[in-house]
Design a protein around this motif. Sequence first.
Motif, PDB file in Angstrom:
ATOM      1  N   UNK A 342       0.835  -1.200   0.000  1.00  0.00           N
ATOM      2  CA  UNK A 342       0.000   0.000   0.000  1.00  0.00           C
ATOM      3  C   UNK A 342       0.871   1.253   0.000  1.00  0.00           C
ATOM      4  N   UNK A 343       0.305   2.334  -0.561  1.00  0.00           N
ATOM      5  CA  UNK A 343       1.015   3.603  -0.445  1.00  0.00           C
ATOM      6  C   UNK A 343       1.191   3.952   1.037  1.00  0.00           C
ATOM      7  N   UNK A 344       2.316   4.557   1.350  1.00  0.00           N
ATOM      8  CA  UNK A 344       2.521   5.003   2.728  1.00  0.00           C
ATOM      9  C   UNK A 344       1.416   5.949   3.165  1.00  0.00           C
ATOM     10  N   UNK A 345       0.958   6.774   2.242  1.00  0.00           N
ATOM     11  CA  UNK A 345      -0.071   7.755   2.579  1.00  0.00           C
ATOM     12  C   UNK A 345      -1.410   7.109   2.917  1.00  0.00           C
ATOM     13  N   UNK A 346      -1.593   5.863   2.538  1.00  0.00           N
ATOM     14  CA  UNK A 346      -2.853   5.160   2.820  1.00  0.00           C
ATOM     15  C   UNK A 346      -2.781   4.316   4.085  1.00  0.00           C
ATOM     16  N   UNK A 347      -1.638   4.271   4.726  1.00  0.00           N
ATOM     17  CA  UNK A 347      -1.481   3.413   5.894  1.00  0.00           C
ATOM     18  C   UNK A 347      -1.837   4.186   7.167  1.00  0.00           C
ATOM     19  N   UNK A 348      -2.681   3.617   8.014  1.00  0.00           N
ATOM     20  CA  UNK A 348      -3.251   4.365   9.148  1.00  0.00           C
ATOM     21  C   UNK A 348      -2.224   5.026  10.061  1.00  0.00           C
ATOM     22  N   UNK A 349      -1.162   4.334  10.403  1.00  0.00           N
ATOM     23  CA  UNK A 349      -0.212   4.924  11.341  1.00  0.00           C
ATOM     24  C   UNK A 349       0.556   6.081  10.699  1.00  0.00           C
ATOM     25  N   UNK A 350       0.920   5.932   9.428  1.00  0.00           N
ATOM     26  CA  UNK A 350       1.586   7.033   8.742  1.00  0.00           C
ATOM     27  C   UNK A 350       0.640   8.226   8.605  1.00  0.00           C
ATOM     28  N   UNK A 351      -0.619   7.966   8.352  1.00  0.00           N
ATOM     29  CA  UNK A 351      -1.591   9.050   8.265  1.00  0.00           C
ATOM     30  C   UNK A 351      -1.688   9.785   9.608  1.00  0.00           C
ATOM     31  N   UNK A 352      -1.634   9.037  10.689  1.00  0.00           N
ATOM     32  CA  UNK A 352      -1.676   9.641  12.010  1.00  0.00           C
ATOM     33  C   UNK A 352      -0.479  10.579  12.204  1.00  0.00           C
ATOM     34  N   UNK A 353       0.705  10.110  11.837  1.00  0.00           N
ATOM     35  CA  UNK A 353       1.918  10.917  11.993  1.00  0.00           C
ATOM     36  C   UNK A 353       1.842  12.181  11.142  1.00  0.00           C
ATOM     37  N   UNK A 354       1.519  12.025   9.863  1.00  0.00           N
ATOM     38  CA  UNK A 354       1.513  13.171   8.955  1.00  0.00           C
ATOM     39  C   UNK A 354       0.441  14.190   9.332  1.00  0.00           C
ATOM     40  N   UNK A 355      -0.725  13.706   9.727  1.00  0.00           N
ATOM     41  CA  UNK A 355      -1.788  14.633  10.144  1.00  0.00           C
ATOM     42  C   UNK A 355      -1.388  15.395  11.396  1.00  0.00           C
ATOM     43  N   UNK A 356      -0.731  14.706  12.311  1.00  0.00           N
ATOM     44  CA  UNK A 356      -0.263  15.341  13.540  1.00  0.00           C
ATOM     45  C   UNK A 356       0.780  16.419  13.228  1.00  0.00           C
ATOM     46  N   UNK A 357       1.679  16.127  12.311  1.00  0.00           N
ATOM     47  CA  UNK A 357       2.672  17.114  11.909  1.00  0.00           C
ATOM     48  C   UNK A 357       2.005  18.336  11.268  1.00  0.00           C
ATOM     49  N   UNK A 358       1.004  18.109  10.446  1.00  0.00           N
ATOM     50  CA  UNK A 358       0.293  19.233   9.830  1.00  0.00           C
ATOM     51  C   UNK A 358      -0.420  20.075  10.883  1.00  0.00           C
ATOM     52  N   UNK A 359      -0.915  19.454  11.933  1.00  0.00           N
ATOM     53  CA  UNK A 359      -1.525  20.226  13.026  1.00  0.00           C
ATOM     54  C   UNK A 359      -0.524  21.213  13.616  1.00  0.00           C
ATOM     55  N   UNK A 360       0.724  20.779  13.744  1.00  0.00           N
ATOM     56  CA  UNK A 360       1.746  21.680  14.284  1.00  0.00           C
ATOM     57  C   UNK A 360       1.940  22.875  13.364  1.00  0.00           C
TER      58      UNK A 360
END
Length: 564
Positions: A342-360
């Motif tokens: 799967x694309x990294x962007x579609x994987x739940x844990x990576x999505x959690x990390x990237x979304x959290x970074x965008x919140x910052x």
Amino acid sequence: MKTDTIDFTVDHLAETHEVLNQSRPLVDYNSYLGDSALREGVVRYGAAWAVDALTDHGDRCGSAEVIHWGFLANENRPQFHSHDRQGYRVDEVRYHDAYHRLMHLGLQSGLHSDPWTRPGEGAHVARAARYYLQAQVESGHGCPLTMTFAAVPTLRLTPQIADTWLAGVLACDYQPDNIPYSQKSALTIGMGMTEKQGGSDVRANTTRARALGSGGPGGDYELVGHKWFTSAPMCDAFLVLAQAEGGLSCFLVPRWRPDGSKNPMQVQRLKNKMGNVANASSEIELRGALGWMVGDEGRGVPAIIEMVAMTRFDCMIGSAAGQRQAVAQAVNHAAGREAFGRRLLDQPLMRNVLADLQLEVEGSLALMLRMGAALDSSLSAAGNEHDRLLLRLGLPTGKYWICKRTPTVTYEAMECLGGNGVIEDFILARLYRDAPINAIWEGSGNVQALDMLRALARSPDVLDAWYAEIDAARGQHVLLDSAVERLKSALRDTDALEYRARSLVDQLALTMQSALLLQTSTPDIADAFIRSRLDSRGDRNFGTLPCNSAVDTLLRRADPHIAD
């Protein structure tokens, strides 16, 4: 016995493999149009008139050509030459052409001048947005841009100096030639405060200034001493602190005297830094250098503070830009890379990390742009008192918090790229090396926290302004209301204030970011920020967002290729 002849002539032996499953480089994109949070903030804070210019600047800063300049400027460090081939002292620092191109882009775009030459609603916001876009390309050249911009209020303290220098300082051009300032139409300004024995304690400075005439504001002085950090030593003049007869005072020291002779402000060596390497930082000695007093004698710190306030704001912008570029790179990589089918962007844990970074990034940008709007209103002819008080806490708080968060953000983004993240061919390695610089420059974390306490002690009204700003979001989220009450209780407790100063500034920053996001962003983003930052879990790593956070929305806003 008959044997078969084996043909070893195979035309593909030199081939290894086809390159698969690699993301495309993040180039040739519009870094303004692809940044939803920035575009919304620009309009919200009165700079909608600048959208066309910002779109053009975003297109330029996202181009492969300009991004390549950033790499070249860092790969080819500045080189110091003390003397020319005949043995004459020149104190020249030579830069790669890519550095000069970046400087020209910034000065031509008015990053050093626009709010001073074209003041009005949204002027500082628009300039901050342009700076934010360009700082994502390369951070080192931002130092002389910032100092030139920030020097203007200090230079204006003494009319005869302003009359001589401001036209060149405010010119939207770039002349890097190592020639006297009188022969140039465009000038840059640096700063020299720090000495070996004092560091942030500038009152411990030992550099001496002797009046050559009657002295006083605008008067000629001879300066003797050393400076441990003088950044961008090819600037045309420097604001310097020195001890005059009446106490610590501020002086403008040119590299060349008015008669065209070399001013004895001698570079001893360049600093060998881990980051910010495109920009030269130096040690200098003043051996009877000519300088003119800026402001009143004995009032050097208040004079230079006029400059420091602006440089601290630019630290906020530059660090927020580093966060944005790091997250954009991580999302771009995750969108083009597969792992485990799967694309990294579609994987739940990576999505959690990237979304959290965008919140910052969302929180940093909200605080930075709000301070830009406060600069616009407080410096206007009407002089908004609320925003003036807000800045007194907002600049040290924002500088402390945003700059402190950036190294962690860039590290997490770097980890998203795996091994590629630590390779110098990729920008994340440079972003990570550059990330701590703004947290240290213009006062480290402790200095900012103590400055916050000084502001509270000298004018309790600043806290009332802070609470009034946050109160606009009162009742919209129970966790924020509770956090504000905890903050108020912590500030009422006067025991061990210095010991607790960092904890207090943490709370000031997080409650303000939360309130701003509730007022200015989509409710689900504000909710995710508050639930992940204001709960009682204490320290946390990125990628630990609560379930049902606005992950899809955040990832869409983080994607540099998507313009909502």
